[in-house]
Motif scaffolding. Structure first.
Motif, PDB file in Angstrom:
ATOM      1  N   THR A 183       0.843  -1.188   0.000  1.00  0.00           N
ATOM      2  CA  THR A 183       0.000   0.000   0.000  1.00  0.00           C
ATOM      3  C   THR A 183       0.884   1.244   0.000  1.00  0.00           C
ATOM      4  OG1 THR A 183      -0.107  -0.080   2.414  1.00  0.00           O
ATOM      5  CG2 THR A 183      -1.900  -1.122   1.203  1.00  0.00           C
TER       6      THR A 183
ATOM      7  N   ARG B 117      -6.792  -2.043   1.846  1.00  0.00           N
ATOM      8  CA  ARG B 117      -5.876  -2.231   2.975  1.00  0.00           C
ATOM      9  C   ARG B 117      -6.158  -3.584   3.598  1.00  0.00           C
ATOM     10  NH1 ARG B 117      -6.847   1.183   7.279  1.00  0.00           N
ATOM     11  NH2 ARG B 117      -4.693   0.873   7.992  1.00  0.00           N
TER      12      ARG B 117
ATOM     13  N   SER C  47     -10.840   1.556   5.105  1.00  0.00           N
ATOM     14  CA  SER C  47     -10.217   2.516   4.202  1.00  0.00           C
ATOM     15  C   SER C  47     -11.250   3.574   3.852  1.00  0.00           C
ATOM     16  CB  SER C  47      -9.701   1.816   2.939  1.00  0.00           C
ATOM     17  OG  SER C  47      -9.112   2.741   2.050  1.00  0.00           O
TER      18      SER C  47
ATOM     19  N   GLU D 205       1.120  -4.168   6.118  1.00  0.00           N
ATOM     20  CA  GLU D 205      -0.130  -3.870   5.418  1.00  0.00           C
ATOM     21  C   GLU D 205       0.102  -3.979   3.914  1.00  0.00           C
ATOM     22  OE1 GLU D 205      -2.552   0.233   4.662  1.00  0.00           O
ATOM     23  OE2 GLU D 205      -2.048  -0.226   6.742  1.00  0.00           O
TER      24      GLU D 205
ATOM     25  N   MET E  79      -4.365  -7.185   5.883  1.00  0.00           N
ATOM     26  CA  MET E  79      -3.305  -7.671   6.757  1.00  0.00           C
ATOM     27  C   MET E  79      -3.542  -9.149   7.040  1.00  0.00           C
ATOM     28  SD  MET E  79      -1.952  -5.876  10.271  1.00  0.00           S
ATOM     29  CE  MET E  79      -1.462  -4.396   9.376  1.00  0.00           C
TER      30      MET E  79
ATOM     31  N   MET F 175      -9.041  -4.109   6.189  1.00  0.00           N
ATOM     32  CA  MET F 175      -9.085  -3.044   7.192  1.00  0.00           C
ATOM     33  C   MET F 175      -9.818  -1.843   6.611  1.00  0.00           C
ATOM     34  SD  MET F 175      -5.314  -3.284   8.947  1.00  0.00           S
ATOM     35  CE  MET F 175      -4.451  -2.779   7.456  1.00  0.00           C
TER      36      MET F 175
END
Length: 198
Positions: free
Chosen positions: A22, A153, A181, A133, A155, A179
């Motif tokens: 990212t 995003r 965003s 990430e 992980m 995650m």
């Protein structure tokens, strides 16, 4: 008479996972692609086990009961998630670094005062690992229809065990969580007509 449409049943006989770091230099894909080419800035993770990829969008809610009703009158969203699970088969640099959450470095030895590569590589497993990430894209196709899931995003949330056997290939099992965003977990793109056709 059946009211269903068997032509709308979809399988995923072919596909690919792509990963990219990212950052401000990454441009997220805005189309479903061609089913064969990696999105700009992304790299393919290679073969996935025959179990394929599992995409799991989920929402956790809390019901709000009321005195006047035996059933909840409202549901409140506690959490939302979008999860991808896959078992990767290639022991490549990209796959192993993603799995272990660390980077390979060339091992060197001192030869007459000069650092000289030994031809070996080392990956250090930290007791305080730094969570990395990345952005993830999952492509799949069926009957000429292109589909693409994009997570801006992501992980690694869980890793499976690696089994070392004589007759079984090493497998790198990953559970990846999206995650937030800017209020989004990701999006789905497709070339299939999702307009007025039922």
């Amino acid at each position: 008479m059946p009211s269903g449409n068997a032509d709308k049943i979809r399988f995923a006989p072919d596909g690919m996972l792509y990963i990219a770091p990212t950052g401000t230099g990454l441009t997220l894909p805005t189309d479903a692609g061609d089913g064969a080419t990696a999105p700009t800035g992304y790299k393919a993770l290679g073969y996935v086990s025959e179990n394929g990829v599992t995409l799991t969008p989920s929402i956790t809610t809390t019901p709000l009961p009321a005195w006047q009703s035996a059933a909840p009158v409202l549901y409140n969203v506690d959490s939302a998630s979008f999860q991808l699970q896959a078992t990767l088969l290639e022991a490549s640099k990209l796959v192993t670094e993603t799995f272990f959450g660390a980077e390979w470095v060339a091992v060197e030895e001192d030869v007459a005062g000069t650092p000289t590569p030994t031809g070996e590589y080392r990956l250090d497993l930290s007791s305080v690992p730094e969570l990395k990430e990345f952005s993830l894209v999952c492509d799949w196709t069926h009957k000429g229809h292109l589909w693409r899931a994009v997570i801006n995003r992501a992980m690694v949330a869980e890793r499976g065990a690696i089994t070392l056997q004589r007759t079984q290939a090493q497998q790198f099992e990953l559970t990846i969580d999206a995650m937030d965003s800017s209020g989004a977990l990701g999006y789905i793109l497709t070339s299939e007509n999702m307009g007025t056709t039922p």
